[in-house]
Design a protein around this motif. Structure first.
Motif, mmCIF file in Angstrom:
data_model
loop_
_atom_site.group_PDB
_atom_site.id
_atom_site.type_symbol
_atom_site.label_atom_id
_atom_site.label_comp_id
_atom_site.label_asym_id
_atom_site.label_seq_id
_atom_site.Cartn_x
_atom_site.Cartn_y
_atom_site.Cartn_z
ATOM 1 N N SER A 102 40.661 30.509 44.011
ATOM 2 C CA SER A 102 39.958 31.737 44.397
ATOM 3 C C SER A 102 39.128 32.327 43.262
ATOM 4 O O SER A 102 38.177 33.059 43.495
ATOM 5 C CB SER A 102 40.965 32.773 44.887
ATOM 6 O OG SER A 102 41.883 33.081 43.849
ATOM 7 N N LYS A 103 39.469 31.979 42.033
ATOM 8 C CA LYS A 103 38.741 32.504 40.877
ATOM 9 C C LYS A 103 37.303 31.996 40.824
ATOM 10 O O LYS A 103 36.450 32.594 40.178
ATOM 11 C CB LYS A 103 39.493 32.186 39.587
ATOM 12 C CG LYS A 103 40.728 33.077 39.433
ATOM 13 C CD LYS A 103 41.903 32.295 38.899
ATOM 14 C CE LYS A 103 43.163 33.087 38.772
ATOM 15 N NZ LYS A 103 43.668 33.746 39.930
ATOM 16 N N MET A 104 37.028 30.911 41.537
ATOM 17 C CA MET A 104 35.667 30.380 41.610
ATOM 18 C C MET A 104 34.800 31.214 42.561
ATOM 19 O O MET A 104 33.586 31.178 42.485
ATOM 20 C CB MET A 104 35.686 28.920 42.069
ATOM 21 C CG MET A 104 36.469 28.002 41.149
ATOM 22 S SD MET A 104 35.777 27.870 39.503
ATOM 23 C CE MET A 104 34.418 26.785 39.813
ATOM 24 N N MET A 105 35.442 31.972 43.453
ATOM 25 C CA MET A 105 34.735 32.804 44.427
ATOM 26 C C MET A 105 34.766 34.280 44.037
ATOM 27 O O MET A 105 33.775 34.979 44.184
ATOM 28 C CB MET A 105 35.372 32.619 45.817
ATOM 29 C CG MET A 105 34.789 33.466 46.918
ATOM 30 S SD MET A 105 33.305 32.817 47.710
ATOM 31 C CE MET A 105 33.933 31.469 48.659
ATOM 32 N N PHE A 106 35.922 34.723 43.540
ATOM 33 C CA PHE A 106 36.120 36.145 43.258
ATOM 34 C C PHE A 106 36.505 36.342 41.792
ATOM 35 O O PHE A 106 37.668 36.131 41.430
ATOM 36 C CB PHE A 106 37.226 36.734 44.142
ATOM 37 C CG PHE A 106 37.062 36.461 45.605
ATOM 38 C CD1 PHE A 106 36.008 37.017 46.307
ATOM 39 C CD2 PHE A 106 37.963 35.665 46.279
ATOM 40 C CE1 PHE A 106 35.858 36.780 47.663
ATOM 41 C CE2 PHE A 106 37.830 35.421 47.637
ATOM 42 C CZ PHE A 106 36.775 35.979 48.323
ATOM 43 N N GLU A 107 35.553 36.753 41.001
ATOM 44 C CA GLU A 107 35.822 36.981 39.583
ATOM 45 C C GLU A 107 36.883 38.073 39.426
ATOM 46 O O GLU A 107 36.821 39.119 40.059
ATOM 47 C CB GLU A 107 34.534 37.405 38.866
ATOM 48 C CG GLU A 107 34.680 37.496 37.372
ATOM 49 C CD GLU A 107 33.376 37.826 36.690
ATOM 50 O OE1 GLU A 107 33.422 38.515 35.666
ATOM 51 O OE2 GLU A 107 32.321 37.390 37.195
ATOM 52 N N GLY A 108 37.878 37.816 38.603
ATOM 53 C CA GLY A 108 38.899 38.802 38.307
ATOM 54 C C GLY A 108 39.994 38.933 39.350
ATOM 55 O O GLY A 108 40.860 39.798 39.230
ATOM 56 N N THR A 109 40.004 38.081 40.382
ATOM 57 C CA THR A 109 41.038 38.181 41.408
ATOM 58 C C THR A 109 42.417 37.859 40.834
ATOM 59 O O THR A 109 42.532 37.089 39.875
ATOM 60 C CB THR A 109 40.752 37.233 42.592
ATOM 61 O OG1 THR A 109 41.744 37.433 43.598
ATOM 62 C CG2 THR A 109 40.788 35.776 42.178
ATOM 63 N N ILE A 110 43.443 38.460 41.428
ATOM 64 C CA ILE A 110 44.811 38.132 41.014
ATOM 65 C C ILE A 110 45.404 37.028 41.883
ATOM 66 O O ILE A 110 46.505 36.561 41.624
ATOM 67 C CB ILE A 110 45.730 39.376 41.033
ATOM 68 C CG1 ILE A 110 45.853 39.946 42.439
ATOM 69 C CG2 ILE A 110 45.254 40.412 40.032
ATOM 70 C CD1 ILE A 110 46.953 40.989 42.588
#
Length: 151
Positions: A102-110
């Motif tokens: 998910s970090k590739m789509m949403f920067e800073g996601t947990i």
């Protein structure tokens, strides 16, 4: 004749499955956070994907997401967006990218990256160098998520 035909079908299916090669975690090809190609070349199983989604030792998706389809499960989280209608909001390629990393789509996601095997710290040494989910489990979860449409 029936036995011969049945054997031919099984042999053909087995051969085609053998040709499907799993994409290794660090070889997944992302384009703007999406992953267009299957990680396994084998269709995902939405029934198994539902089980992985609910499993507290695998996906543990319910720790962060509500999901009306899994109303029999307790303790749905509210940190992430609800899963109701997720297939109407995201394409299969987008969901595959989100579940994989998910970090590739949403920067800073947990949200954890479920299909990487390096570049992170695992609290238990036994799990070092392993992805949280297998490539087929990712495909199964994506197949399940694709069933979650608004009614």
């Amino acid at each position: 004749m029936k036995h011969t035909l049945g054997f031919a079908v099984v042999a053909t299916l087995g051969a085609s499955m053998a040709l499907a090669e799993e994409v290794k975690p660090m070889a997944v090809s992302f384009a703007d956070g999406t992953v267009a190609a299957s990680l396994t070349g084998v269709a995902g199983d939405p029934v198994n994907g539902r089980a992985v989604f609910a499993n507290r030792k695998q996906g543990n998706c319910l720790a962060c997401h509500t999901n009306s389809d899994l109303s029999e499960e307790s303790f749905h989280g509210e940190v992430g967006p609800p899963m109701d209608g997720v297939a109407d909001r995201w394409s299969e390629a987008e969901l595959r990218g989100i579940v994989s990393n998910s970090k590739m789509m949403f920067e800073g996601t947990i949200m954890p990256a479920f299909y990487i095997d390096s570049g992170y710290t695992r609290p238990l040494d036994d799990f070092a160098g392993q992805s949280i989910l297998t490539a087929q489990q990712v495909e199964d979860v994506v197949a399940y998520l694709m069933t979650l449409k608004e009614e």
